[in-house]
Design a protein around this motif. Structure first.
Motif, PDB file in Angstrom:
ATOM      1  N   ARG A  21     -12.029   1.561  -1.520  1.00 30.45           N
ATOM      2  CA  ARG A  21     -11.683   2.749  -0.214  1.00 30.45           C
ATOM      3  C   ARG A  21     -10.724   4.029  -0.984  1.00 30.45           C
ATOM      4  O   ARG A  21     -10.796   5.321  -0.220  1.00 30.45           O
ATOM      5  CB  ARG A  21     -10.289   2.209   0.719  1.00 30.45           C
ATOM      6  CG  ARG A  21      -9.483   1.943   0.310  1.00 30.45           C
ATOM      7  CD  ARG A  21      -8.797   0.806   1.493  1.00 30.45           C
ATOM      8  NE  ARG A  21      -7.486   1.352   2.092  1.00 30.45           N
ATOM      9  CZ  ARG A  21      -7.128   1.956   2.843  1.00 30.45           C
ATOM     10  NH1 ARG A  21      -6.431  -0.039   2.574  1.00 30.45           N
ATOM     11  NH2 ARG A  21      -6.464   2.770   3.295  1.00 30.45           N
ATOM     12  N   SER A  41      -2.207   2.466  -3.499  1.00 32.44           N
ATOM     13  CA  SER A  41      -1.472   1.343  -2.381  1.00 32.44           C
ATOM     14  C   SER A  41       0.281   2.544  -2.370  1.00 32.44           C
ATOM     15  O   SER A  41       0.509   2.987  -1.169  1.00 32.44           O
ATOM     16  CB  SER A  41      -1.343  -0.263  -2.464  1.00 32.44           C
ATOM     17  OG  SER A  41      -2.458  -0.673  -2.318  1.00 32.44           O
ATOM     18  N   TYR A  46      -4.956  -1.741  -7.735  1.00 32.42           N
ATOM     19  CA  TYR A  46      -4.714  -1.496  -5.917  1.00 32.42           C
ATOM     20  C   TYR A  46      -3.436  -1.171  -5.325  1.00 32.42           C
ATOM     21  O   TYR A  46      -3.664  -0.607  -4.936  1.00 32.42           O
ATOM     22  CB  TYR A  46      -5.419  -2.624  -5.322  1.00 32.42           C
ATOM     23  CG  TYR A  46      -5.439  -3.009  -4.104  1.00 32.42           C
ATOM     24  CD1 TYR A  46      -6.419  -2.189  -3.092  1.00 32.42           C
ATOM     25  CD2 TYR A  46      -4.194  -3.758  -3.063  1.00 32.42           C
ATOM     26  CE1 TYR A  46      -5.720  -2.222  -2.122  1.00 32.42           C
ATOM     27  CE2 TYR A  46      -4.263  -3.679  -2.293  1.00 32.42           C
ATOM     28  CZ  TYR A  46      -5.189  -2.594  -1.254  1.00 32.42           C
ATOM     29  OH  TYR A  46      -5.165  -2.581   0.320  1.00 32.42           O
ATOM     30  N   SER A  65      -0.482   6.540  -1.363  1.00 34.53           N
ATOM     31  CA  SER A  65      -1.413   6.666   0.040  1.00 34.53           C
ATOM     32  C   SER A  65      -0.011   5.582   0.918  1.00 34.53           C
ATOM     33  O   SER A  65      -0.406   5.831   2.336  1.00 34.53           O
ATOM     34  CB  SER A  65      -2.395   5.990   0.268  1.00 34.53           C
ATOM     35  OG  SER A  65      -2.644   4.058   0.003  1.00 34.53           O
ATOM     36  N   ASN A  66       1.366   5.275   0.398  1.00 36.00           N
ATOM     37  CA  ASN A  66       1.973   4.680   1.391  1.00 36.00           C
ATOM     38  C   ASN A  66       1.544   3.060   2.441  1.00 36.00           C
ATOM     39  O   ASN A  66       2.414   3.442   2.853  1.00 36.00           O
ATOM     40  CB  ASN A  66       2.987   5.346   1.894  1.00 36.00           C
ATOM     41  CG  ASN A  66       3.816   5.657   2.250  1.00 36.00           C
ATOM     42  OD1 ASN A  66       4.683   4.433   1.829  1.00 36.00           O
ATOM     43  ND2 ASN A  66       4.995   5.523   3.419  1.00 36.00           N
ATOM     44  N   HIS A  67      -0.081   3.261   1.657  1.00 33.38           N
ATOM     45  CA  HIS A  67       0.146   1.589   2.183  1.00 33.38           C
ATOM     46  C   HIS A  67       1.211   0.530   1.914  1.00 33.38           C
ATOM     47  O   HIS A  67       1.941   0.011   0.779  1.00 33.38           O
ATOM     48  CB  HIS A  67      -1.587   1.509   1.438  1.00 33.38           C
ATOM     49  CG  HIS A  67      -1.800   0.203   2.104  1.00 33.38           C
ATOM     50  ND1 HIS A  67      -1.626  -1.201   1.475  1.00 33.38           N
ATOM     51  CD2 HIS A  67      -2.885  -0.135   3.006  1.00 33.38           C
ATOM     52  CE1 HIS A  67      -2.120  -2.304   2.548  1.00 33.38           C
ATOM     53  NE2 HIS A  67      -2.847  -1.302   3.126  1.00 33.38           N
ATOM     54  N   PRO A  68       1.435  -0.124   2.742  1.00 35.26           N
ATOM     55  CA  PRO A  68       2.020  -1.766   2.856  1.00 35.26           C
ATOM     56  C   PRO A  68       2.202  -2.607   1.865  1.00 35.26           C
ATOM     57  O   PRO A  68       3.232  -3.345   1.422  1.00 35.26           O
ATOM     58  CB  PRO A  68       2.372  -1.700   4.616  1.00 35.26           C
ATOM     59  CG  PRO A  68       1.456  -1.327   4.426  1.00 35.26           C
ATOM     60  CD  PRO A  68       0.675   0.088   4.509  1.00 35.26           C
ATOM     61  N   TYR A  69       0.523  -2.586   1.376  1.00 30.10           N
ATOM     62  CA  TYR A  69       0.849  -3.444   0.278  1.00 30.10           C
ATOM     63  C   TYR A  69       1.173  -4.134  -1.186  1.00 30.10           C
ATOM     64  O   TYR A  69       2.017  -4.748  -1.251  1.00 30.10           O
ATOM     65  CB  TYR A  69      -0.518  -3.536  -0.150  1.00 30.10           C
ATOM     66  CG  TYR A  69      -1.445  -4.524  -1.704  1.00 30.10           C
ATOM     67  CD1 TYR A  69      -1.536  -5.792  -0.678  1.00 30.10           C
ATOM     68  CD2 TYR A  69      -1.203  -4.093  -2.713  1.00 30.10           C
ATOM     69  CE1 TYR A  69      -1.909  -6.228  -1.752  1.00 30.10           C
ATOM     70  CE2 TYR A  69      -1.152  -4.831  -4.084  1.00 30.10           C
ATOM     71  CZ  TYR A  69      -2.025  -5.962  -3.182  1.00 30.10           C
ATOM     72  OH  TYR A  69      -2.459  -7.273  -4.290  1.00 30.10           O
TER      73      TYR A  69
END
Length: 152
Positions: free
Chosen positions: A29, A143, A139, A146-150
């Motif tokens: 992605r 994350s 990855y 993109s401030n993804h919580p992962y």
């Protein structure tokens, strides 16, 4: 973004293949991953001669992949960085190439041609484990960006 992972490794089935596939899918992605494993007869012969001959053989096959893009080498003596610093390596790039050396590491001349030399830590790991850690950090880095919580 395109990320090439170029390693000195025999192309063979591995217990890590499903993990590579899952991590590559997770990264898709954000970026396209291309995995190139290189191992030829010259490397096999060099392994029977010496560490220096092996390093020269690695340089010979990897050198064509070094170009104007961001070239990052994984090396035990490289800079140890955390995941946040790693994420900055990815930020704003169009193409990145990560190089994983063979059993005898890289020649100093090859190391000097890299844009960055990083280490995944002081422990020694197989190139297949190093590739797994690299994929997870890629990855995790995306994350973080993109401030993804992962990453939390």
């Amino acid at each position: 973004m395109k990320i090439d992972i170029i390693s000195i490794a025999k192309k063979e089935k591995s217990i890590y293949d499903p993990l590579y596939k899952d991590l590559t899918k997770m990264i898709s992605r954000f970026a396209k991953i291309e995995d190139k494993e290189i191992f030829n007869k010259d490397i096999t012969k060099a392994h029977n001669l010496s560490a220096e001959a092996s390093q020269k053989a690695y340089t010979k096959v990897l050198k064509p992949y070094l170009n104007g893009n961001c070239n990052i080498l994984l090396h035990p003596d490289g800079k140890i960085i955390d995941s946040y610093e790693f994420s900055k390596l990815l930020d704003g790039k169009i193409t990145i190439k990560f190089f994983i050396g063979g059993a005898y590491g890289f020649e100093d001349a090859f190391l000097n041609k890299a844009d960055k030399v990083i280490s995944l830590g002081k422990i020694t790991m197989s190139h297949k484990i190093a590739k797994t850690v690299l994929l997870e950090q890629i990855y995790r880095g995306f994350s973080i960006l993109s401030n993804h919580p992962y990453h939390k």
